[in-house]
Design a protein around this motif. Structure first.
Motif, mmCIF file in Angstrom:
data_model
loop_
_atom_site.group_PDB
_atom_site.id
_atom_site.type_symbol
_atom_site.label_atom_id
_atom_site.label_comp_id
_atom_site.label_asym_id
_atom_site.label_seq_id
_atom_site.Cartn_x
_atom_site.Cartn_y
_atom_site.Cartn_z
ATOM 1 N N THR A 75 -8.834 12.048 6.022
ATOM 2 C CA THR A 75 -8.075 11.892 5.223
ATOM 3 C C THR A 75 -6.602 11.593 5.247
ATOM 4 O O THR A 75 -6.653 12.441 6.645
ATOM 5 C CB THR A 75 -8.042 13.182 3.728
ATOM 6 O OG1 THR A 75 -9.190 13.553 3.179
ATOM 7 C CG2 THR A 75 -6.686 12.828 2.891
ATOM 8 N N ASN A 76 -5.801 10.713 4.931
ATOM 9 C CA ASN A 76 -4.632 10.543 5.738
ATOM 10 C C ASN A 76 -3.775 9.907 4.012
ATOM 11 O O ASN A 76 -4.303 9.910 3.278
ATOM 12 C CB ASN A 76 -4.906 9.314 6.284
ATOM 13 C CG ASN A 76 -3.620 9.272 7.206
ATOM 14 O OD1 ASN A 76 -2.856 9.586 7.609
ATOM 15 N ND2 ASN A 76 -3.949 8.706 8.578
ATOM 16 N N GLY A 77 -2.276 9.818 4.511
ATOM 17 C CA GLY A 77 -1.641 9.390 3.388
ATOM 18 C C GLY A 77 -0.022 8.926 3.910
ATOM 19 O O GLY A 77 -0.325 9.103 5.161
ATOM 20 N N ALA A 78 0.658 8.413 2.909
ATOM 21 C CA ALA A 78 2.159 7.756 3.409
ATOM 22 C C ALA A 78 2.932 7.959 2.144
ATOM 23 O O ALA A 78 2.227 7.448 1.045
ATOM 24 C CB ALA A 78 1.806 6.626 4.513
ATOM 25 N N VAL A 79 4.420 8.562 2.406
ATOM 26 C CA VAL A 79 5.091 7.772 1.491
ATOM 27 C C VAL A 79 6.010 5.917 1.811
ATOM 28 O O VAL A 79 6.545 6.374 2.590
ATOM 29 C CB VAL A 79 6.124 9.327 2.122
ATOM 30 C CG1 VAL A 79 7.658 8.617 0.622
ATOM 31 C CG2 VAL A 79 5.634 10.391 1.162
ATOM 32 N N LEU A 80 5.858 5.592 0.541
ATOM 33 C CA LEU A 80 6.325 4.074 0.776
ATOM 34 C C LEU A 80 7.232 3.472 0.192
ATOM 35 O O LEU A 80 7.273 4.129 -1.144
ATOM 36 C CB LEU A 80 5.403 3.542 0.545
ATOM 37 C CG LEU A 80 4.168 3.585 1.740
ATOM 38 C CD1 LEU A 80 2.609 2.986 1.497
ATOM 39 C CD2 LEU A 80 4.618 3.152 3.026
ATOM 40 N N GLN A 81 8.064 2.945 0.261
ATOM 41 C CA GLN A 81 8.895 2.421 -0.413
ATOM 42 C C GLN A 81 8.793 0.774 -0.986
ATOM 43 O O GLN A 81 8.659 0.892 -0.237
ATOM 44 C CB GLN A 81 10.695 2.172 -0.105
ATOM 45 C CG GLN A 81 11.624 1.667 -0.925
ATOM 46 C CD GLN A 81 13.289 2.280 0.081
ATOM 47 O OE1 GLN A 81 12.959 2.600 0.694
ATOM 48 N NE2 GLN A 81 14.097 2.354 -1.232
ATOM 49 N N LEU A 82 8.728 0.967 -2.427
ATOM 50 C CA LEU A 82 8.573 -0.429 -2.257
ATOM 51 C C LEU A 82 9.146 -1.160 -3.805
ATOM 52 O O LEU A 82 9.873 -0.430 -4.860
ATOM 53 C CB LEU A 82 6.907 -0.507 -3.552
ATOM 54 C CG LEU A 82 5.285 0.961 -2.850
ATOM 55 C CD1 LEU A 82 4.550 0.337 -4.186
ATOM 56 C CD2 LEU A 82 5.233 -0.116 -1.717
#
Length: 274
Positions: free
Chosen positions: A232-239
Motif C-alpha cells: 500500500t502507498n498514498g500521497a496528498v496532492l494539490q489539484l
C-alpha cells in the motif's frame, strides 16, 4: 205621279216642323223622335296614335335623400401581389448584458472512445482567482473507491483497470477510463493497495498525476510462497480543475492479483477546496 207624291210628303213635313212652337216656360223644344230619326249607322274605326309630344321643362332640384340601407358584404377579392421590400431601418441600441445563469446539472458520461491515450499535456498557467459561485450538485464534495474484481497483466505505462466503484461522490472517477479527473480545485488524499500471489510477477505500480509518477507500491523478489501479499502507498496532492490521477504498471511483464474479494483497490477524496 211619283214626283207629286214626293212633293206632297215634303210639304207635310215642313208644316209639321213649323207647327212646333217654343214652350211657354222658355225651355228648349224637345226633338221629335217619332218620325224624323233615321236608322243608326255603324261605329267608325279607332283613330291612329298621335305623334309624341315634346319633352317638358326640367324640374327643380329635389332635397337630398337620407342614407340608404347597408348593402350585403361582397365576396373577398383575390390576394394582391407582394409589395417591394422596404429599406432597412436604423439598427437599435444594444441592450445591457443580463446576469449569468446558474450552472446546469452535470451531464451523463459518454461512452469511452476507442484508441490509446495520448501523452499528457503540459501544466497550464494558473488562472485568475474568480468569485466563488453558488454551490452546485457537487456541494464541495468529492470521494471515490474503486475495486478490481479480476487479475491483470501489463507492461510499463499500462493503466490499471477497475470494474466497480463502491463510492463515487461527484462522479469524478471514470470507470471507463480508470482515471480521476479533478472538478473542484483543492487538496486531495489518494491511496492504493495492490496484491500478488506466488504465481504473479513482482508488481510495481505507480500513482501518476498528469503523466508524472508521484509514488510507487512494489514487492521484493524474496516474497514467495502461496500466501497472498499486499502493498500500500498514498500521497496528498494539490489539484487544479482538469488534473487527472491514475495507477499504472511501472515495468514490463507485471501482474496484480484480485478476485471477487477485491484485494486491489484505489481511493481518493477531497480534503479541502482552494
Amino acid at each position: 205621279m211619283s214626283h207629286l207624291i214626293f212633293l206632297l210628303i215634303g210639304i207635310l213635313t215642313i208644316q209639321s216642323i213649323s207647327s212646333q212652337t217654343m214652350p211657354v216656360d222658355g225651355s228648349q223644344p224637345q226633338p221629335c223622335n217619332s218620325c224624323c230619326q233615321g236608322p243608326s249607322g255603324t261605329s267608325g274605326h279607332n283613330g291612329h296614335n298621335g305623334l309624341p309630344g315634346r319633352d317638358g321643362l326640367k324640374g327643380e332640384k329635389g332635397d337630398i335623400g337620407g342614407p340608404g340601407l347597408e348593402g350585403e358584404r361582397g365576396l373577398p377579392g383575390p390576394q394582391g401581389l407582394s409589395g417591394e421590400k422596404g429599406d432597412g431601418g436604423l439598427q437599435g441600441v444594444q441592450g445591457s448584458r443580463g446576469h449569468p445563469g446558474k450552472v446546469g446539472p452535470q451531464g451523463l458520461k459518454g461512452r469511452a472512445g476507442v484508441g490509446q491515450s495520448g501523452p499528457a499535456g503540459g501544466k497550464g498557467e494558473k488562472g485568475d482567482l474568480g468569485t466563488k459561485g453558488e454551490s452546485g450538485e457537487r456541494n464541495g464534495r468529492s470521494a471515490f473507491t474503486a475495486f478490481k474484481r479480476s487479475s491483470q497483466s501489463g507492461n510499463d505505462g499500462d493503466v490499471l483497470t477497475f470494474q466497480v466503484t463502491e463510492t463515487n461522490i461527484g462522479s469524478n472517477f471514470d470507470i471507463n477510463t480508470n482515471r480521476f479527473t479533478c472538478q473542484i480545485p483543492g487538496v486531495y488524499w489518494f491511496t492504493f493497495t495492490i496484491c500478488r500471489n506466488h504465481d504473479s510477477h513482482n508488481p510495481f505500480v505507480d500513482l501518476v498525476k498528469d503523466g508524472t509518477k508521484i509514488t510507487r507500491a512494489y514487492f521484493y523478489e524474496n516474497v514467495s510462497g502461496s500466501m497472498l501479499a499486499q502493498s500500500t502507498n498514498g500521497a496528498v496532492l494539490q489539484l487544479a480543475a482538469g488534473n487527472q490521477v491514475w495507477l499504472q504498471f511501472g515495468s514490463n511483464r507485471l501482474q496484480v492479483f484480485s478476485d471477487s474479494s477485491k484485494y486491489t483497490t484505489f481511493s481518493g477524496f477531497l480534503l479541502y477546496e482552494d
